[in-house]
Scaffold this motif. Structure first.
Motif, PDB file in Angstrom:
ATOM      1  N   TYR B 310      36.470   8.057  18.144  1.00  0.00           N
ATOM      2  CA  TYR B 310      37.625   7.712  17.602  1.00  0.00           C
ATOM      3  C   TYR B 310      37.727   6.254  17.249  1.00  0.00           C
ATOM      4  N   VAL B 311      38.431   6.301  15.627  1.00  0.00           N
ATOM      5  CA  VAL B 311      38.180   4.933  15.364  1.00  0.00           C
ATOM      6  C   VAL B 311      39.671   5.119  14.448  1.00  0.00           C
ATOM      7  N   ASP B 312      40.507   3.594  14.716  1.00  0.00           N
ATOM      8  CA  ASP B 312      41.867   3.448  13.848  1.00  0.00           C
ATOM      9  C   ASP B 312      41.564   1.899  13.755  1.00  0.00           C
ATOM     10  N   GLY B 313      42.701   1.678  12.868  1.00  0.00           N
ATOM     11  CA  GLY B 313      42.676   0.107  13.243  1.00  0.00           C
ATOM     12  C   GLY B 313      42.000  -1.004  14.119  1.00  0.00           C
ATOM     13  N   ARG B 314      42.776  -0.222  15.119  1.00  0.00           N
ATOM     14  CA  ARG B 314      42.624  -1.820  16.471  1.00  0.00           C
ATOM     15  C   ARG B 314      41.608  -0.776  17.536  1.00  0.00           C
ATOM     16  N   ARG B 315      41.522   0.235  17.353  1.00  0.00           N
ATOM     17  CA  ARG B 315      40.581   0.778  18.558  1.00  0.00           C
ATOM     18  C   ARG B 315      38.981   1.513  17.681  1.00  0.00           C
ATOM     19  N   THR B 316      38.332   0.989  18.600  1.00  0.00           N
ATOM     20  CA  THR B 316      36.744   2.188  18.292  1.00  0.00           C
ATOM     21  C   THR B 316      36.505   2.933  19.789  1.00  0.00           C
ATOM     22  N   ASN B 317      36.643   4.061  19.847  1.00  0.00           N
ATOM     23  CA  ASN B 317      35.614   4.469  21.262  1.00  0.00           C
ATOM     24  C   ASN B 317      34.782   4.987  20.725  1.00  0.00           C
ATOM     25  N   ILE B 318      33.429   5.346  21.051  1.00  0.00           N
ATOM     26  CA  ILE B 318      32.558   6.445  21.180  1.00  0.00           C
ATOM     27  C   ILE B 318      32.005   6.535  21.873  1.00  0.00           C
ATOM     28  N   THR B 319      31.201   7.692  22.547  1.00  0.00           N
ATOM     29  CA  THR B 319      31.117   8.139  24.073  1.00  0.00           C
ATOM     30  C   THR B 319      29.493   9.334  23.568  1.00  0.00           C
TER      31      THR B 319
END
Lengths: 104, 758
Positions: B310-319
């Motif tokens: 999940y990537v947006d302007g403020r946040r990145t989550n990679i599982t």
């Protein structure tokens, strides 16, 4: 085995060199956005029928395609680029105001 | 322009998990004034993320970890500008130069298979997807054939395990990372390289010397970071099938779902098997081919991974989730004559491993961000080498939290804390054979001797890193403090990296750092169980060493379309405390003990890469490497066993204009090595040997077909097992491996993308 492979390879190289004598070139102007656009072209355009070479000029927004006129024509090539998501224009000034290709 | 597009898959290692907004203006010189340029393209090199300037030439662009740090500004009629965004830079003022030769066509260079990242403060070799496709590359162990930096060899003649070496030290001293998180450690050391299918990988980054303190206190000789394919760039469906003339087969399927602009899921699956008993290597008593042992174990591997991005302007989550299960069966051929008391000398190995990795980045403000990394591994290993069996389970957990603040232009401060928990339960069972228990009690037949080991350590740590960067110069200084609860020892790890642009095309880099390591003696030396050597343990402790390195890289233009590059590097490692695996005191024993006696490794490497034809149609790479790696064994400073001082490499990559045909030829020369004490069953030094591989690839629109030969000359170590006729006797040894055990191999494979290429 190695010799056979080499022979096949040499054949592939020479045939592409020989074919170039009667080849023609066409230049299109594209709404490049980023290097992902280059990747899309690199991975797809070589497999279009009749394409023998191409040169991309990203800042100039152009692509020069060399092709075998017996196997394809500029209109086919234009359609191929449109299928890859590009807006295609014939003149530099026409592409300047076109929104860049959507990449994601 | 050439350098700008030097690679299409650059990944930013130094700033791995932060996301921030960078703004600025684009203008052009007109006379003496700068006028804003509206509608110029601003994008991250090689990514999907970009923007355009507004009416006043202003732009703001988000930088996520995947974006790298090279910003490209392009506008028709002006020369493209690529800017390296250093930590701390913002409010950029970019002034474009008028392109005086508008009709000059600039060639966008094709992706190279292997290149040196020029802008990183650490010297880094990158193997891209194109490089991984130049050879069979069935797994990570087979992916370094074109690298002069990493050596891969067989660990023993029984198990098929591979070992790597960097800077003249075993791979244990290198940190293997999955997307910048610690990966193949502990029990994964012996077979872990075989559990990373080649098709899963998008790129491999190899850096020599110690790495940033952010990644921990390990990684003395270097770092190998692998990146799996990503939802943003992977093809919708990718199918790879592989078959070789030894009847090994393999299938890989990668399915990619890009759900929306922010969210994507990629699923990876792998199955491979090799199920033939084959015995060509060695000689029996009548000097016929075959020593009664399988050349390679029968094996079956199933491997799955899934990743959610999940990537947006403020946040990145990679599982990322991974699961691997593998069975190996080898040892004596089933038609060999069994030992009257113990039967056949069998090898078996069964592994189950599950892993989870999570990476999160959050932008706090324009100048600060916070990142977290979590990793957990559970692994279960059951293995039998003839009269000995070794079972082990491992649980480890890793957490890392990093805060980044841009102090001012060009200056960045990172602060963070980490926690590691490692638990390994091991049991070593041995049949009651006299040579295993010298002087021990007389055991009744049928009983076994079991030795249990247990190791639990918690390692909390804190770190700080300061980065100063401007156009010509980068300096990174870091310090970390960790405490190991098992050894009750504090570890203070300082690390420094510097980069200086000596000229437009020349870059000088240096690094200095300390590293620690907590060893697991049996798992890390499991290949020695493929011998009758008796394991004798003394107390273990933490390994402690310093590494120093210096590198120079220069690129010359031959003509407009061709370049030649030189990379020269020196590294020196000095141990302060080390686990010695002493194979020299006796050929029937191995002694494990800690030693602070003199031990070092020096490494020098030269790599030349040049275009023989324009447009990267023929790229030639030449490399040479020298190691002087020595340790003190029983009072004598002698060469480390199995470390080859010399290695030479020549790689030719040839393709046609459209890159629809490609030929890759790899030639290697591996120098001879010092062998351990074999009681004169083998010479003290082995002979060097050459190795040639070739592969041809044909690319169609949705299909690629590749076929190749590995080990064209069939250079083999013909007598891999000492005393193969008496495997339960005290002199049996299948761990003295100094050559190739892989017979000439013809293979063919396909890569099929039924829904097209992305």
């Amino acid at each position: 085995m190695k010799k056979i492979l080499l022979a096949i390879f040499a054949l592939a190289l020479t045939s592409s060199v020989m074919a170039q004598n009667r080849n023609q070139t066409v230049t299109f102007f594209l709404n490049y956005h980023c290097s992902s656009c280059i990747r899309v072209i690199e991975r797809n355009l070589p497999h279009e029928r009749g394409v023998t070479n191409y040169r991309i000029d990203m800042p100039g927004k152009s692509i020069e395609i060399t092709y075998n006129p017996r196997r394809t024509n500029p209109n086919n090539l234009r359609q191929a680029l449109i299928r890859l998501g590009f807006e295609v224009r014939d003149r530099h000034e026409d592409i300047v105001n076109v929104a860049p290709r959507r990449c994601s | 322009m050439k350098h700008i597009f030097l690679g299409l898959l650059l990944l930013c290692l130094s700033q791995p998990i932060f996301s921030q907004t960078i703004s600025g203006t684009v203008s052009a010189r007109e006379g003496n004034r700068n006028v804003p340029v509206p509608f110029a393209n601003v994008y991250w090199l090689n990514t999907l993320s970009g923007t355009m300037t507004d009416d006043n030439g202003r732009f703001s662009i988000t930088q996520t970890p995947a974006d790298g740090n090279r910003l490209v500004v392009s506008f028709v009629g002006y020369t493209n500008d690529t800017i390296e965004i250093r930590p701390g830079q913002n409010n950029l003022r970019i002034i474009l130069e008028q392109n005086i030769m508008l009709d000059e066509v600039q060639i966008v260079e094709r992706q190279r298979g292997h290149f040196i990242d020029q802008l990183n403060p650490q010297r880094m070799d990158v193997i891209t997807i194109a490089g991984l496709c130049q050879l069979a590359c069935c797994n990570l162990a087979e992916s370094f054939e074109n690298s002069a930096t990493v050596d891969v060899s067989f660990a023993d003649a029984i198990s098929g395990a591979r070992q790597i070496q960097m800077l003249g030290l075993t791979g244990l001293h290198s940190q293997l990372m999955f997307e910048n998180m610690p990966f193949l450690r502990g029990l994964s050391a012996p077979f872990g390289l075989l559990y990373i299918p080649g098709s899963y990988m998008e790129s491999i980054q190899i850096s020599k010397g110690t790495a940033s303190v952010i990644n921990g206190f390990e990684g003395l000789a270097g770092q190998i970071n692998i990146e799996y394919r990503k939802p943003q760039t992977a093809d919708p469906l990718f199918i790879n099938l592989f078959y070789d003339n030894h009847h090994r087969m393999e299938a890989n399927v990668i399915q990619n779902n890009r759900i929306n602009d922010n969210f994507g899921i990629t699923i990876f699956a792998h199955y491979s098997q090799f199920q033939r008993e084959k015995d060509h290597l060695g000689e029996d008593s009548t000097r016929h081919h075959g020593d009664g042992f399988m050349d390679k174990p029968k094996s079956r591997q199933f491997n799955m991974a899934a990743r959610l991005n999940y990537v947006d302007g403020r946040r990145t989550n990679i599982t990322t989730l991974m699961f691997t299960t593998e069975d190996r069966v080898g040892g004596q051929m089933s038609n060999a004559t069994p030992h009257p008391d113990f039967g056949l000398w069998n090898f078996s190995n069964r592994v189950n491993r599950g892993q989870i990795f999570q990476k999160n980045g959050l932008l706090l403000s324009e100048n600060s961000s916070i990142g977290t990394q979590f990793g957990a591994t559970y692994m279960d290993l059951r293995t039998m080498y003839g009269p000995r069996s070794y079972d082990a389970t491992e649980f480890n957990f890793y957490a890392n939290i990093i805060y980044e603040n841009r102090l001012s232009e060009g200056q960045t401060l990172n602060l963070g804390a980490s926690f590691q928990h490692n638990n390994v339960e091991e049991s070593l069972r041995q049949l009651p054979i006299m040579w295993i228990n010298p002087g021990g009690p007389d055991f009744p037949t049928g009983t076994t001797v079991t030795t249990q080991f247990s190791k639990t350590e918690n390692i909390p740590g804190v770190f700080a890193q300061y980065t100063f960067a401007n156009d010509r110069f980068t300096l990174v200084g870091g310090l970390r403090y960790d405490y190991n609860t098992l050894y009750r020892q504090s570890m203070i790890t300082p690390r420094f990296h510097g980069r200086l642009s000596v000229s437009e095309h020349g870059t000088l880099r240096g690094s200095l750092g300390r590293a620690f390591r907590s060893p697991i003696p049996i798992a890390e030396n499991m290949n020695l169980l493929a011998s009758s050597r008796v394991f004798l343990f003394n107390e273990t402790g933490l390994e402690d060493a310093w590494n120093f390195g210096l590198n120079y890289h220069h690129i010359f233009a031959i003509d407009e379309e061709r370049t030649i590059s030189f990379a020269l590097g020196f590294y020196r490692t000095v141990f302060r405390n080390q686990l010695i695996v002493n194979l020299d005191r006796s050929h029937q024993q191995v002694h494990f003990y800690m030693s602070d006696e003199r031990s070092f490794s020096n490494n020098a490497q030269l790599e030349i890469r040049t275009d023989l034809l324009p447009n990267s149609n023929w790229v030639l790479t030449l490399a040479g490497r020298y190691n002087d790696s020595r340790q003190t064994i029983d009072g004598n400073l002698i060469a480390r066993p199995f470390v080859a001082p010399w290695k030479f490499l020549m790689v030719n990559n040839i393709s046609n204009n459209l890159n629809t045909w490609q030929l890759d030829i790899t030639s290697q020369f591996h120098g001879g090595v010092r062998l351990p004490n074999t009681n004169y069953a083998r010479p003290t030094h082995s002979e060097g040997f050459p190795m040639f591989h070739a592969q041809i690839t044909r690319r169609f629109r949705n299909l690629e077909i590749y076929a190749g030969v590995e080990n064209i000359l069939n250079s083999l170590q013909n007598d891999p097992i000492i005393n193969a006729h008496d495997p339960f006797g005290p002199n049996f040894d299948a761990s003295v491996i100094y050559g190739s055990l892989m017979e000439r191999k013809f293979y063919i494979g396909i890569r099929w993308m039924p829904f097209g290429r992305n």
